[in-house]
Design a protein around this motif. Structure first.
Motif, mmCIF file in Angstrom:
data_model
loop_
_atom_site.group_PDB
_atom_site.id
_atom_site.type_symbol
_atom_site.label_atom_id
_atom_site.label_comp_id
_atom_site.label_asym_id
_atom_site.label_seq_id
_atom_site.Cartn_x
_atom_site.Cartn_y
_atom_site.Cartn_z
ATOM 1 N N MET A 1 0.837 -1.186 0.000
ATOM 2 C CA MET A 1 0.000 0.000 0.000
ATOM 3 C C MET A 1 0.881 1.248 0.000
ATOM 4 O O MET A 1 1.846 1.335 0.753
ATOM 5 C CB MET A 1 -0.911 -0.005 1.240
ATOM 6 N N LYS A 2 0.554 2.198 -0.860
ATOM 7 C CA LYS A 2 1.332 3.415 -0.936
ATOM 8 C C LYS A 2 1.153 4.254 0.330
ATOM 9 O O LYS A 2 0.156 4.141 1.041
ATOM 10 C CB LYS A 2 0.918 4.230 -2.162
ATOM 11 N N LEU A 3 2.148 5.118 0.549
ATOM 12 C CA LEU A 3 2.160 5.923 1.770
ATOM 13 C C LEU A 3 0.927 6.803 1.870
ATOM 14 O O LEU A 3 0.308 6.900 2.936
ATOM 15 C CB LEU A 3 3.440 6.780 1.795
ATOM 16 N N LEU A 4 0.543 7.458 0.763
ATOM 17 C CA LEU A 4 -0.617 8.347 0.802
ATOM 18 C C LEU A 4 -1.892 7.570 1.112
ATOM 19 O O LEU A 4 -2.719 8.016 1.918
ATOM 20 C CB LEU A 4 -0.757 9.069 -0.537
ATOM 21 N N ASN A 5 -2.061 6.404 0.478
ATOM 22 C CA ASN A 5 -3.256 5.595 0.748
ATOM 23 C C ASN A 5 -3.240 5.043 2.162
ATOM 24 O O ASN A 5 -4.286 4.908 2.803
ATOM 25 C CB ASN A 5 -3.345 4.448 -0.260
ATOM 26 N N TYR A 6 -2.036 4.684 2.640
ATOM 27 C CA TYR A 6 -1.912 4.182 4.009
ATOM 28 C C TYR A 6 -2.351 5.258 5.004
ATOM 29 O O TYR A 6 -3.092 4.984 5.950
ATOM 30 C CB TYR A 6 -0.461 3.779 4.255
ATOM 31 N N LEU B 1 -6.712 7.970 8.362
ATOM 32 C CA LEU B 1 -7.468 9.205 8.506
ATOM 33 C C LEU B 1 -8.956 8.957 8.331
ATOM 34 O O LEU B 1 -9.783 9.537 9.043
ATOM 35 C CB LEU B 1 -6.968 10.226 7.479
ATOM 36 N N ALA B 2 -9.320 8.068 7.387
ATOM 37 C CA ALA B 2 -10.736 7.756 7.168
ATOM 38 C C ALA B 2 -11.344 7.083 8.396
ATOM 39 O O ALA B 2 -12.473 7.389 8.789
ATOM 40 C CB ALA B 2 -10.880 6.856 5.946
ATOM 41 N N LEU C 1 -21.845 13.716 4.313
ATOM 42 C CA LEU C 1 -20.744 14.540 4.808
ATOM 43 C C LEU C 1 -19.455 13.731 4.848
ATOM 44 O O LEU C 1 -18.389 14.208 4.424
ATOM 45 C CB LEU C 1 -21.082 15.082 6.199
ATOM 46 N N TYR C 2 -19.550 12.497 5.357
ATOM 47 C CA TYR C 2 -18.369 11.637 5.460
ATOM 48 C C TYR C 2 -17.801 11.316 4.076
ATOM 49 O O TYR C 2 -16.585 11.420 3.849
ATOM 50 C CB TYR C 2 -18.746 10.354 6.191
ATOM 51 N N LEU C 3 -18.688 10.929 3.152
ATOM 52 C CA LEU C 3 -18.227 10.622 1.794
ATOM 53 C C LEU C 3 -17.613 11.846 1.128
ATOM 54 O O LEU C 3 -16.601 11.749 0.418
ATOM 55 C CB LEU C 3 -19.391 10.088 0.954
ATOM 56 N N GLY C 4 -18.217 12.999 1.373
ATOM 57 C CA GLY C 4 -17.671 14.228 0.815
ATOM 58 C C GLY C 4 -16.291 14.555 1.370
ATOM 59 O O GLY C 4 -15.388 14.970 0.635
ATOM 60 N N LEU C 5 -16.115 14.333 2.676
ATOM 61 C CA LEU C 5 -14.816 14.586 3.292
ATOM 62 C C LEU C 5 -13.758 13.614 2.777
ATOM 63 O O LEU C 5 -12.616 14.014 2.504
ATOM 64 C CB LEU C 5 -14.936 14.474 4.818
ATOM 65 N N ILE C 6 -14.136 12.326 2.650
ATOM 66 C CA ILE C 6 -13.180 11.337 2.132
ATOM 67 C C ILE C 6 -12.788 11.671 0.700
ATOM 68 O O ILE C 6 -11.608 11.600 0.319
ATOM 69 C CB ILE C 6 -13.779 9.916 2.206
ATOM 70 N N ALA C 7 -13.789 12.053 -0.120
ATOM 71 C CA ALA C 7 -13.487 12.432 -1.499
ATOM 72 C C ALA C 7 -12.565 13.652 -1.536
ATOM 73 O O ALA C 7 -11.622 13.715 -2.335
ATOM 74 C CB ALA C 7 -14.787 12.721 -2.258
ATOM 75 N N VAL D 1 -8.781 13.752 -3.108
ATOM 76 C CA VAL D 1 -8.378 14.768 -4.090
ATOM 77 C C VAL D 1 -7.187 15.559 -3.572
ATOM 78 O O VAL D 1 -6.223 15.828 -4.301
ATOM 79 C CB VAL D 1 -9.569 15.699 -4.400
ATOM 80 N N LEU D 2 -7.239 15.910 -2.278
ATOM 81 C CA LEU D 2 -6.138 16.654 -1.674
ATOM 82 C C LEU D 2 -4.841 15.847 -1.712
ATOM 83 O O LEU D 2 -3.763 16.364 -2.039
ATOM 84 C CB LEU D 2 -6.495 17.007 -0.226
ATOM 85 N N ASN D 3 -4.945 14.548 -1.387
ATOM 86 C CA ASN D 3 -3.756 13.695 -1.397
ATOM 87 C C ASN D 3 -3.148 13.582 -2.793
ATOM 88 O O ASN D 3 -1.931 13.636 -2.965
ATOM 89 C CB ASN D 3 -4.098 12.298 -0.889
ATOM 90 N N ASN D 4 -4.013 13.412 -3.789
ATOM 91 C CA ASN D 4 -3.514 13.175 -5.136
ATOM 92 C C ASN D 4 -3.096 14.453 -5.864
ATOM 93 O O ASN D 4 -2.469 14.371 -6.908
ATOM 94 C CB ASN D 4 -4.585 12.455 -5.971
ATOM 95 N N ILE D 5 -3.429 15.586 -5.339
ATOM 96 C CA ILE D 5 -3.040 16.842 -5.984
ATOM 97 C C ILE D 5 -1.991 17.576 -5.151
ATOM 98 O O ILE D 5 -0.857 17.778 -5.583
ATOM 99 C CB ILE D 5 -4.268 17.744 -6.214
ATOM 100 N N LEU D 6 -2.363 17.907 -3.936
ATOM 101 C CA LEU D 6 -1.467 18.733 -3.116
ATOM 102 C C LEU D 6 -0.380 17.904 -2.454
ATOM 103 O O LEU D 6 0.816 18.190 -2.609
ATOM 104 C CB LEU D 6 -2.293 19.482 -2.056
ATOM 105 N N LEU D 7 -0.791 16.841 -1.708
ATOM 106 C CA LEU D 7 0.197 16.069 -0.964
ATOM 107 C C LEU D 7 1.147 15.315 -1.892
ATOM 108 O O LEU D 7 2.327 15.153 -1.579
ATOM 109 C CB LEU D 7 -0.506 15.088 -0.019
ATOM 110 N N LYS D 8 0.638 14.842 -3.035
ATOM 111 C CA LYS D 8 1.522 14.160 -3.972
ATOM 112 C C LYS D 8 2.588 15.109 -4.500
ATOM 113 O O LYS D 8 3.739 14.717 -4.715
ATOM 114 C CB LYS D 8 0.699 13.576 -5.128
ATOM 115 N N ARG D 9 2.210 16.369 -4.698
ATOM 116 C CA ARG D 9 3.189 17.357 -5.133
ATOM 117 C C ARG D 9 4.196 17.639 -4.025
ATOM 118 O O ARG D 9 5.395 17.790 -4.286
ATOM 119 C CB ARG D 9 2.461 18.645 -5.527
ATOM 120 N N ILE D 10 3.726 17.665 -2.772
ATOM 121 C CA ILE D 10 4.632 17.903 -1.653
ATOM 122 C C ILE D 10 5.615 16.751 -1.502
ATOM 123 O O ILE D 10 6.802 16.946 -1.220
ATOM 124 C CB ILE D 10 3.826 18.107 -0.351
#
Length: 421
Positions: free
Chosen positions: A1-6, A11-12, A142-148, A152-161
């Motif tokens: 499992m990748k670090l971001l998904n882990y 977090l979920a 609300l939960y599904l929206g937060l997870i989504a 998105v944050l992980n794959n755009i912002l955190l992946k860039r970081i």
């Protein structure tokens, strides 16, 4: 499992627990607020009914709730003297719903012209099951929206970081100690990544220096040993050819020469093993294992005949593998030589080749060898003076270099198999 998904999975889980706890607290606080609001309304209605009763005596004729939100009933002083306002939940049949629905009811007592009356005031209330259902659906979305949003944050912002970290991993995977190249780190403003880059760069540089120093030492040591060994052997041969030596002296010289020859073979084998482990051999190419086996068997034919051994080769398919041709020959030579040296007079060597394997069987001692030590350096099951104890260790090193699988088993015959895939 990748670090971001882990990280996201943890977090979920934490977010779900937090939302559930928050939902329970919110639900009870909301119910408490709703009850306070309804009770305030019932209290206000009570005052209005009492004021209306003081002006209009027809109010006292209201005996049920059929056409209103309150009812009055006269009671005795004994019944009224200890009564307090009581708020309670109950059910009432609603014509529009054709069912019993929850209501909030205030029961109180008041005095009018020295007579005592029980007043009951009602109001509709929220159905808790509907409230819970609506709240659960709202929280679910609300939960599904937060997870989504987190994904998105992980794959755009955190992946860039984390991009410098992934670039560093890629360069480490491509790095080869035997072909060192400068490790260019990805520029980053993150202090931890800067420290990681500098630490890995220092570590790799130290390893390169150690590897180079070890490589040069082994080559120089092997070369320097070969020269005096060759000179010593030549001098002993000249001394043995002399005319004034007695038989016991010749025997001693022969023993010394055997030891020097063994030392020469040992030196060459250790150098070869070191080069294999340090990956100092040239590039790979396609090798026909069938042709290599036939060549090696032909080279050992005289030795097999001398020991009264029969060698049989069975080919069920053409085996072509990607490896260094010299190492392919060394692998086959060591296995065939091992099968001949550790055999018995009149024994046999059976070789079978298919598309993805090379198997060699030989007769020998009627007992299995120690498969945990068989491929270790200097492990010898016999006292053969011609054995250095490195043949199978070299074969294992070649197999490990190309990620082949080499195994040993005993079933009346000793069998060593090399599986290429």
């Amino acid at each position: 499992m990748k670090l971001l998904n882990y990280t996201t999975s943890y977090l979920a889980g934490i977010l779900l627990a937090v939302i559930l706890v928050w939902a329970a607290i919110f639900y009870f606080n909301m119910l408490d607020e709703i009850y306070d609001s309804m009770d305030d309304g019932l209290g206000n209605q009570k005052i209005l009914v009492i004021q209306k009763a003081a002006r209009d005596s027809t109010v006292f004729a209201r005996r049920d709730f059929e056409d209103g939100y309150y009812r009055l009933k006269e009671i005795s002083f004994a019944q009224a003297q200890h009564r307090k306002d009581v708020y309670q939940d109950t059910l009432m049949y609603m014509l529009n719903e054709q069912d019993y629905e929850p209501i909030r009811m205030l029961t109180t007592v008041f005095r009018h012209q020295n007579r005592f009356y029980e007043l009951r005031v009602i109001t509709s209330m929220v159905e808790e099951d509907d409230l819970i259902e609506d709240l659960l659906f709202a929280l679910l979305w609300l939960y599904l929206g937060l997870i989504a949003s987190i994904l998105v944050l992980n794959n755009i912002l955190l992946k860039r970081i984390w991009q410098p970290f992934y670039k560093l991993l890629q360069r480490l995977q491509e790095f080869r100690l035997e072909e060192p190249s400068q490790l260019v780190a990805e520029p980053t403003e993150v202090t931890e990544f800067q420290l990681l880059n500098s630490t890995i760069e220092k570590l790799l540089q130290k390893n390169i220096e150690t590897y180079t120093s070890q490589k040069v030492f082994i080559e120089n040591a092997a070369h320097e040993l070969q020269t005096p060994l060759a000179i010593s052997l030549n001098k002993l041969e000249l001394l043995a050819e002399g005319q004034n030596l007695q038989e016991d002296q010749l025997t001693q010289i022969g023993a010394v020469m055997q030891n020097l020859e063994r030392l020469t073979r040992l030196n060459k084998s250790l150098l070869l093993l070191s080069k294999i482990e340090n990956k100092q051999f040239g590039p790979v190419e396609e090798v026909n294992i069938n042709e290599a086996v036939q060549k090696v068997v032909s080279d050992f034919a005289d030795q097999a005949t001398y020991r009264n051994l029969t060698i049989q080769v069975q080919e069920t398919a053409i085996c072509r593998q990607q490896l260094n041709p010299d190492l392919a020959l060394i692998l086959i030579i060591n296995l065939v030589k091992n099968a001949i040296m550790h055999n018995v007079p009149g024994g046999s060597v059976n070789i079978s080749i298919d598309k993805n394997s090379f198997v060699i069987q030989n007769s020998g001692k009627a007992e299995p060898l120690n498969d945990h030590k068989l491929f270790n350096r200097f492990y010898k099951n016999t006292d053969s003076p011609g054995s250095t104890g490195l043949g199978l260790a070299i074969a294992k090193a070649i197999a490990d270099l190309y990620q082949f699988r080499i195994t040993y088993e005993y079933q009346q015959l000793h069998q060593i198999a090399v599986y290429f895939n």
